[in-house]
Motif scaffolding. Sequence first.
Motif, PDB file in Angstrom:
ATOM      1  N   SER A 825       0.822  -1.196   0.000  1.00  0.00           N
ATOM      2  CA  SER A 825       0.000   0.000   0.000  1.00  0.00           C
ATOM      3  C   SER A 825       0.862   1.253   0.000  1.00  0.00           C
ATOM      4  O   SER A 825       0.500   2.272  -0.580  1.00  0.00           O
ATOM      5  CB  SER A 825      -0.930   0.009   1.220  1.00  0.00           C
ATOM      6  N   VAL A 826       2.018   1.177   0.653  1.00  0.00           N
ATOM      7  CA  VAL A 826       3.015   2.248   0.615  1.00  0.00           C
ATOM      8  C   VAL A 826       4.367   1.587   0.346  1.00  0.00           C
ATOM      9  O   VAL A 826       4.738   0.643   1.042  1.00  0.00           O
ATOM     10  CB  VAL A 826       3.067   3.045   1.928  1.00  0.00           C
ATOM     11  N   PHE A 827       5.068   2.035  -0.655  1.00  0.00           N
ATOM     12  CA  PHE A 827       6.381   1.466  -0.930  1.00  0.00           C
ATOM     13  C   PHE A 827       7.243   2.506  -1.638  1.00  0.00           C
ATOM     14  O   PHE A 827       6.749   3.515  -2.145  1.00  0.00           O
ATOM     15  CB  PHE A 827       6.278   0.191  -1.760  1.00  0.00           C
ATOM     16  N   THR A 828       8.532   2.250  -1.651  1.00  0.00           N
ATOM     17  CA  THR A 828       9.490   3.137  -2.300  1.00  0.00           C
ATOM     18  C   THR A 828      10.241   2.363  -3.378  1.00  0.00           C
ATOM     19  O   THR A 828      10.633   1.213  -3.164  1.00  0.00           O
ATOM     20  CB  THR A 828      10.484   3.717  -1.287  1.00  0.00           C
ATOM     21  N   ARG A 829      10.416   3.008  -4.530  1.00  0.00           N
ATOM     22  CA  ARG A 829      11.114   2.348  -5.636  1.00  0.00           C
ATOM     23  C   ARG A 829      11.983   3.379  -6.346  1.00  0.00           C
ATOM     24  O   ARG A 829      11.593   4.532  -6.501  1.00  0.00           O
ATOM     25  CB  ARG A 829      10.120   1.729  -6.614  1.00  0.00           C
ATOM     26  N   THR A 830      13.134   2.933  -6.782  1.00  0.00           N
ATOM     27  CA  THR A 830      14.028   3.793  -7.545  1.00  0.00           C
ATOM     28  C   THR A 830      13.898   3.448  -9.021  1.00  0.00           C
ATOM     29  O   THR A 830      14.189   2.316  -9.433  1.00  0.00           O
ATOM     30  CB  THR A 830      15.483   3.636  -7.090  1.00  0.00           C
ATOM     31  N   PHE A 831      13.452   4.415  -9.796  1.00  0.00           N
ATOM     32  CA  PHE A 831      13.260   4.207 -11.222  1.00  0.00           C
ATOM     33  C   PHE A 831      14.532   4.610 -11.961  1.00  0.00           C
ATOM     34  O   PHE A 831      15.116   5.660 -11.682  1.00  0.00           O
ATOM     35  CB  PHE A 831      12.057   5.014 -11.706  1.00  0.00           C
ATOM     36  N   PRO A 832      14.980   3.792 -12.914  1.00  0.00           N
ATOM     37  CA  PRO A 832      16.266   4.051 -13.577  1.00  0.00           C
ATOM     38  C   PRO A 832      16.257   5.371 -14.332  1.00  0.00           C
ATOM     39  O   PRO A 832      15.203   5.888 -14.714  1.00  0.00           O
ATOM     40  CB  PRO A 832      16.407   2.877 -14.549  1.00  0.00           C
ATOM     41  N   PRO A 833      17.450   5.923 -14.579  1.00  0.00           N
ATOM     42  CA  PRO A 833      17.515   7.098 -15.451  1.00  0.00           C
ATOM     43  C   PRO A 833      16.965   6.756 -16.832  1.00  0.00           C
ATOM     44  O   PRO A 833      17.090   5.634 -17.314  1.00  0.00           O
ATOM     45  CB  PRO A 833      19.015   7.402 -15.519  1.00  0.00           C
ATOM     46  N   ASN A 834      16.342   7.735 -17.460  1.00  0.00           N
ATOM     47  CA  ASN A 834      15.862   7.604 -18.846  1.00  0.00           C
ATOM     48  C   ASN A 834      15.076   6.307 -19.039  1.00  0.00           C
ATOM     49  O   ASN A 834      15.470   5.420 -19.787  1.00  0.00           O
ATOM     50  CB  ASN A 834      17.048   7.662 -19.813  1.00  0.00           C
ATOM     51  N   SER A 835      13.960   6.230 -18.349  1.00  0.00           N
ATOM     52  CA  SER A 835      13.200   4.984 -18.343  1.00  0.00           C
ATOM     53  C   SER A 835      11.702   5.226 -18.352  1.00  0.00           C
ATOM     54  O   SER A 835      11.212   6.273 -17.926  1.00  0.00           O
ATOM     55  CB  SER A 835      13.568   4.136 -17.122  1.00  0.00           C
ATOM     56  N   VAL A 836      10.996   4.213 -18.851  1.00  0.00           N
ATOM     57  CA  VAL A 836       9.547   4.083 -18.679  1.00  0.00           C
ATOM     58  C   VAL A 836       9.330   2.791 -17.923  1.00  0.00           C
ATOM     59  O   VAL A 836       9.838   1.731 -18.334  1.00  0.00           O
ATOM     60  CB  VAL A 836       8.808   4.024 -20.026  1.00  0.00           C
ATOM     61  N   THR A 837       8.592   2.844 -16.827  1.00  0.00           N
ATOM     62  CA  THR A 837       8.341   1.660 -16.005  1.00  0.00           C
ATOM     63  C   THR A 837       6.850   1.482 -15.794  1.00  0.00           C
ATOM     64  O   THR A 837       6.156   2.435 -15.399  1.00  0.00           O
ATOM     65  CB  THR A 837       9.044   1.778 -14.641  1.00  0.00           C
ATOM     66  N   PHE A 838       6.358   0.289 -16.074  1.00  0.00           N
ATOM     67  CA  PHE A 838       4.967  -0.071 -15.769  1.00  0.00           C
ATOM     68  C   PHE A 838       4.987  -1.158 -14.702  1.00  0.00           C
ATOM     69  O   PHE A 838       5.632  -2.208 -14.880  1.00  0.00           O
ATOM     70  CB  PHE A 838       4.266  -0.608 -17.018  1.00  0.00           C
ATOM     71  N   LEU A 839       4.299  -0.910 -13.611  1.00  0.00           N
ATOM     72  CA  LEU A 839       4.129  -1.886 -12.541  1.00  0.00           C
ATOM     73  C   LEU A 839       2.659  -2.315 -12.512  1.00  0.00           C
ATOM     74  O   LEU A 839       1.769  -1.477 -12.319  1.00  0.00           O
ATOM     75  CB  LEU A 839       4.508  -1.294 -11.191  1.00  0.00           C
ATOM     76  N   ARG A 840       2.420  -3.591 -12.711  1.00  0.00           N
ATOM     77  CA  ARG A 840       1.054  -4.127 -12.612  1.00  0.00           C
ATOM     78  C   ARG A 840       0.936  -4.806 -11.258  1.00  0.00           C
ATOM     79  O   ARG A 840       1.587  -5.818 -10.982  1.00  0.00           O
ATOM     80  CB  ARG A 840       0.753  -5.086 -13.752  1.00  0.00           C
ATOM     81  N   LEU A 841       0.094  -4.209 -10.377  1.00  0.00           N
ATOM     82  CA  LEU A 841      -0.060  -4.648  -8.994  1.00  0.00           C
ATOM     83  C   LEU A 841      -1.401  -5.363  -8.838  1.00  0.00           C
ATOM     84  O   LEU A 841      -2.457  -4.779  -9.125  1.00  0.00           O
ATOM     85  CB  LEU A 841      -0.004  -3.454  -8.035  1.00  0.00           C
ATOM     86  N   ARG A 842      -1.359  -6.607  -8.386  1.00  0.00           N
ATOM     87  CA  ARG A 842      -2.595  -7.354  -8.166  1.00  0.00           C
ATOM     88  C   ARG A 842      -3.269  -6.856  -6.896  1.00  0.00           C
ATOM     89  O   ARG A 842      -2.662  -6.791  -5.829  1.00  0.00           O
ATOM     90  CB  ARG A 842      -2.305  -8.853  -8.030  1.00  0.00           C
ATOM     91  N   THR A 843      -4.531  -6.481  -7.015  1.00  0.00           N
ATOM     92  CA  THR A 843      -5.275  -6.046  -5.833  1.00  0.00           C
ATOM     93  C   THR A 843      -5.773  -7.263  -5.079  1.00  0.00           C
ATOM     94  O   THR A 843      -6.055  -8.312  -5.652  1.00  0.00           O
ATOM     95  CB  THR A 843      -6.458  -5.172  -6.251  1.00  0.00           C
ATOM     96  N   ARG A 844      -5.855  -7.126  -3.754  1.00  0.00           N
ATOM     97  CA  ARG A 844      -6.289  -8.247  -2.912  1.00  0.00           C
ATOM     98  C   ARG A 844      -7.798  -8.229  -2.772  1.00  0.00           C
ATOM     99  O   ARG A 844      -8.379  -7.195  -2.558  1.00  0.00           O
ATOM    100  CB  ARG A 844      -5.640  -8.143  -1.542  1.00  0.00           C
TER     101      ARG A 844
END
Length: 844
Positions: A825-844
């Motif tokens: 529900s709360v998290f921290t992530r470091t996204f790479p330089p010059n990037s597009v990131t898609f995170l698909r999170l399964r809801t409970r």
Amino acid sequence: MTRARVPTGLAALVLLTSAVATPATAQAPPSPPDYTVTVDPDRTGPSINDRMYGVFFEDINLAADGGIYAELLRNRSFEFLPVDNPAYTGLTGWTTGAEGGGSGTATTVDDNARLNERNRTYLRLALASPDGGRYGVTNAGFHTGIALTAGARYDFSVWARTDAPDGTPLAVTLHDPNGQPLGGALTRTVRGDTWIRYAGTLTATRTTDAARLSVRAGGTGTLRLDMVSLFPRDTFKGRPNGLRRDLAEKVAALKPGFVRFPGGCLVNTGSHHGYDAASGWPRARSYQWKETVGPVETRATNANFWGYNQSYGLGYYEYLQFAEDIGAMPLPVVPALVTGCGQNRATHDEELLRRHIQDTLDLIEFATGPVTSTWGGLRAEMGHPAPFRLTHLAVGNEENLPDEFFANFVRFRSAIEAAYPGITVISNSGPDDAGVTFDRLWERNRATGVPMVDEHYYNSPTWFLQHNRRYDDYDRAGPKVFLGEYASQDNKLFNSLAEAAYMTGLERNADVVRLASYAPLLANVDEVQWRPDLIWFDNDESWGSTSYQVQKLFMNNVGDRVVPSRATGKVVRPQPITGAIGLSTWATSARYDDVRVTAPDGTVLFEDDFSTGADGWTPLANRGAWSVVDGGYVQSDTAAQDTLVKAAEIATSDYDLTVRATKLAGAEGFLVAFGVKDSGNFYWWNLGGWNNTQGAVEKATGGGKETLLAKPNAVTTGTTYDLRISVRGTRVTLYLDGQEWGSFADDRVTEPFAHVITEDRAAGELIVKVVNAQDSPATTRIDLAGRRVRDTARMTVITGDPQEQNTRSAEPIQPVTSTVRGVGSVFTRTFPPNSVTFLRLRTR
């Protein structure tokens, strides 16, 4: 202390940043994140149109013939003529030749023996081989030759007639440039002096991209040939007269919601044949859909806007069929009889207007009418008795004459809505993202309740990073937006990152932006009129650009509804406009004199009256012919484009640039530059641009341009104009002959970090989409406002050198998908330089 497993590769770049501590170990507090993303639990976001992202097809860059249309022969019907292009003849694409002692002559003619009224020119062979041998013609296809695959089958056909009483023997062969065979010969005997179609199949014995096809005949007499055709059997979905499979599959892999066709500028070009000596391009006709349906041998060949002929083998039936094959909505564009794309002419022919309106009604009948109707019956005869699902239709494209266009548009719309009330009729807002024409068209569209407006713009990557919030303030109750054409002006990864950042804003405003398509779609690497482009190809290979990979990622992961969220973090503040000054021309000869730069207190920072030459000026473009003539600096080449020269280096943020300018000859006017860093980074005031119809201030960043200010404008040859550009930090005011012409402020912040969160209800997932278009990583705290998700997620990342691009030899920019842990529900992530990131999170 518990030691965490150390990840490697891509996972190391996106490692969840967390501190692990025990009661016996004290740690310093973690550093604050660079960005925060917080979901708003009290708002419901807009639903997303399930057809939001689509593709736009235009026959530009040889996208159709020699591209996605699978025909392998160029000028198959001998219709390339000097009236379309002075370099053409009826035998363009063909060479004559003999074998075994045969002889004859070959001419292309248009007489009463023609195949039909639309396909008028044919090949006449006068054969003189009574004792054996053959004479005929050879076609090398497009550019390097015909692409063959060993073991593949190729369907040949030709329409022919002969006056030889015993018939004429015909031999068809595939061979390499040296005449060595690449497949078995196909033989037929042409009989009778009426047109008959002859066909057969050839099988390739070797893989090559440089094959030739020869059609040669023996005997004597006159043999007439037309519609000589060679198709791979292996077309997309195996359809005859079909599409090149690898290109069609790349389009299908995008899963587009719609296909906009048959083009932009080629739709609304003029309605007369002829060659325009001033522009150097054919004076093409607007696209006539009725000439593109029915048996392929009855279709016309048209000189299109982009300087070459198109066969119409890929016609409206094939467009509709392709859209259906890939599950997309067809979205045709019809001409409004007002030419855009820098031409600025309106047709005031009432009979012609009525005919085009009726043609549009007939088009809808062709797509949707019952088999008992005239045009629905033709659709059924072509093999599709069921109606196509046509719900949207656009009238016009990039109109520069707003009032003239709108008068015609209202006529089209009224007729369509009366006959087909279920069709959404789309208007447009001109060729730019802002300006007088844009504002006027939007005013007219709002006032008359137009349901959807087509916006077009091609801008620098910086523009896209500065305009993520463009649609935040659009009227939610007003016309919806169809973003029919957009792209960042290059094909590098950085351009794609800027587009990706902008797309998060499109999705966030999905209640306003209902449809969007990158443009153009296809480009033959050997025939480029425009770039950037989404998919590149040659005769036998194809590859997706970095933007293709980004578009595919977005188009395959849209979601159903936006989850409202906000972001905080670093932005890039605007800097004062400093740099060199410059002079340029575009297809124009002009004279400049009395150049002066002064500080606000009158201090002279630079001046040049060219009385002693032009030693202080340096060419940046290395084009044109600059010289000092009678005490003025003259560029005399009326064909040269972008002839930029620069002088001085203005380091102060406040200054005034004045110059006297005179147009001597040519198509346009003046280009006075300021804030010049190099040949790809500058501002210029463009007076008499777009064929002397419009003035504008354009900003070039990294070689791509954006329009900061635009309004109608023309320059008179022989008249001297006093120009003044007043720069105050980021604000610029322009004066023409002492009168204020316009002003602007280039003061937008650049946002290299962008995001959007959507929900895919069918999959039970949240999709967190983050773009980090900068050279440093972006540590980001993400707060889903109590939404419970599983602790693993599927992550797809596109990243790399921002100056990298995918090419024929290598495609380094590809998506990488992995499974990551540590989300919640709360998290921290470091996204790479010059990037597009898609995170698909399964809801409970």
